[in-house]
Motif scaffolding. Sequence first.
Motif, mmCIF file in Angstrom:
data_model
loop_
_atom_site.group_PDB
_atom_site.id
_atom_site.type_symbol
_atom_site.label_atom_id
_atom_site.label_comp_id
_atom_site.label_asym_id
_atom_site.label_seq_id
_atom_site.Cartn_x
_atom_site.Cartn_y
_atom_site.Cartn_z
ATOM 1 N N SER A 78 43.539 39.063 37.962
ATOM 2 C CA SER A 78 43.973 37.702 38.289
ATOM 3 C C SER A 78 44.683 37.659 39.638
ATOM 4 N N CYS A 79 45.275 38.762 40.063
ATOM 5 C CA CYS A 79 45.925 38.820 41.374
ATOM 6 C C CYS A 79 44.903 38.848 42.507
ATOM 7 N N ALA A 80 43.786 39.501 42.293
ATOM 8 C CA ALA A 80 42.799 39.712 43.346
ATOM 9 C C ALA A 80 42.278 38.409 43.957
ATOM 10 N N PRO A 81 41.793 37.446 43.168
ATOM 11 C CA PRO A 81 41.273 36.221 43.795
ATOM 12 C C PRO A 81 42.343 35.441 44.554
ATOM 13 N N ARG A 82 43.549 35.411 44.012
ATOM 14 C CA ARG A 82 44.638 34.691 44.696
ATOM 15 C C ARG A 82 44.981 35.350 46.023
ATOM 16 N N SER A 83 44.964 36.668 46.067
ATOM 17 C CA SER A 83 45.329 37.347 47.305
ATOM 18 C C SER A 83 44.224 37.244 48.357
ATOM 19 N N LEU A 84 42.979 37.058 47.933
ATOM 20 C CA LEU A 84 41.873 36.910 48.887
ATOM 21 C C LEU A 84 41.741 35.492 49.426
ATOM 22 N N ALA A 85 42.201 34.505 48.697
ATOM 23 C CA ALA A 85 41.991 33.095 49.049
ATOM 24 C C ALA A 85 42.330 32.771 50.509
ATOM 25 N N PRO A 86 43.457 33.232 51.046
ATOM 26 C CA PRO A 86 43.764 32.884 52.445
ATOM 27 C C PRO A 86 42.792 33.500 53.456
ATOM 28 N N HIS A 87 42.021 34.492 53.057
ATOM 29 C CA HIS A 87 41.107 35.184 53.965
ATOM 30 C C HIS A 87 39.676 34.653 53.892
ATOM 31 N N LEU A 88 39.433 33.699 52.998
ATOM 32 C CA LEU A 88 38.085 33.157 52.831
ATOM 33 C C LEU A 88 37.856 31.976 53.765
ATOM 34 N N ASP A 89 36.606 31.787 54.170
ATOM 35 C CA ASP A 89 36.232 30.640 54.990
ATOM 36 C C ASP A 89 36.130 29.405 54.101
ATOM 37 N N GLU A 90 36.146 28.232 54.725
ATOM 38 C CA GLU A 90 35.967 26.973 54.005
ATOM 39 C C GLU A 90 34.656 27.030 53.225
ATOM 40 N N GLY A 91 34.667 26.632 51.959
ATOM 41 C CA GLY A 91 33.461 26.618 51.141
ATOM 42 C C GLY A 91 33.130 27.960 50.506
ATOM 43 N N GLU A 92 34.051 28.910 50.592
ATOM 44 C CA GLU A 92 33.822 30.219 49.980
ATOM 45 C C GLU A 92 34.784 30.440 48.819
ATOM 46 N N MET A 93 34.398 31.346 47.955
ATOM 47 C CA MET A 93 35.243 31.817 46.864
ATOM 48 C C MET A 93 34.939 33.300 46.696
ATOM 49 N N SER A 94 35.752 33.990 45.903
ATOM 50 C CA SER A 94 35.437 35.398 45.639
ATOM 51 C C SER A 94 35.022 35.548 44.178
ATOM 52 N N VAL A 95 34.109 36.487 43.959
ATOM 53 C CA VAL A 95 33.637 36.774 42.605
ATOM 54 C C VAL A 95 33.793 38.267 42.331
ATOM 55 N N GLY A 96 34.070 38.598 41.097
ATOM 56 C CA GLY A 96 34.166 39.998 40.709
ATOM 57 C C GLY A 96 32.787 40.635 40.684
ATOM 58 N N VAL A 97 32.691 41.846 41.235
ATOM 59 C CA VAL A 97 31.424 42.566 41.278
ATOM 60 C C VAL A 97 31.452 43.732 40.299
ATOM 61 N N THR A 98 32.459 44.567 40.392
ATOM 62 C CA THR A 98 32.613 45.684 39.466
ATOM 63 C C THR A 98 34.090 45.901 39.172
ATOM 64 N N ALA A 99 34.342 46.560 38.061
ATOM 65 C CA ALA A 99 35.703 46.950 37.707
ATOM 66 C C ALA A 99 35.639 48.277 36.970
#
Length: 112
Positions: free
Chosen positions: A24-45
């Motif tokens: 749950s920390c990962a997407p929040r920490s990536l949000a400021p680094h994403l371009d407009e119209g992007e999101m992050s998705v989990g690939v592997t864990a």
Amino acid sequence: MPRSGATTGWRCCPHRRSSATPNSCAPRSLAPHLDEGEMSVGVTATLHHKAAVPVGAKAVYTVAAEEVDRKTRFTFTVWDEAGAVVCEGTHLRAAVDVERFLASLKAARNDG
């Protein structure tokens, strides 16, 4: 030999809790680094359990991004109150275009 805490009467936190906080920390920490119209998705864990943590005990988490890019690998470690490592793992996330991602989900639903 007992196969679960339920059969021994001893309660411990399930492994999904060990990975829930880092994931749950990962997407929040990536949000400021994403371009407009992007999101992050989990690939592997990956998750490597080393010991159980009793229900009600405190756990300390550290989560670190190795490099923030189109794909970002996070590493995490969980310690118990005594300072022993109880879990460690990795979580890989990828930046994707939201509209393209939602279109692929819709197409997948229509194929099934």
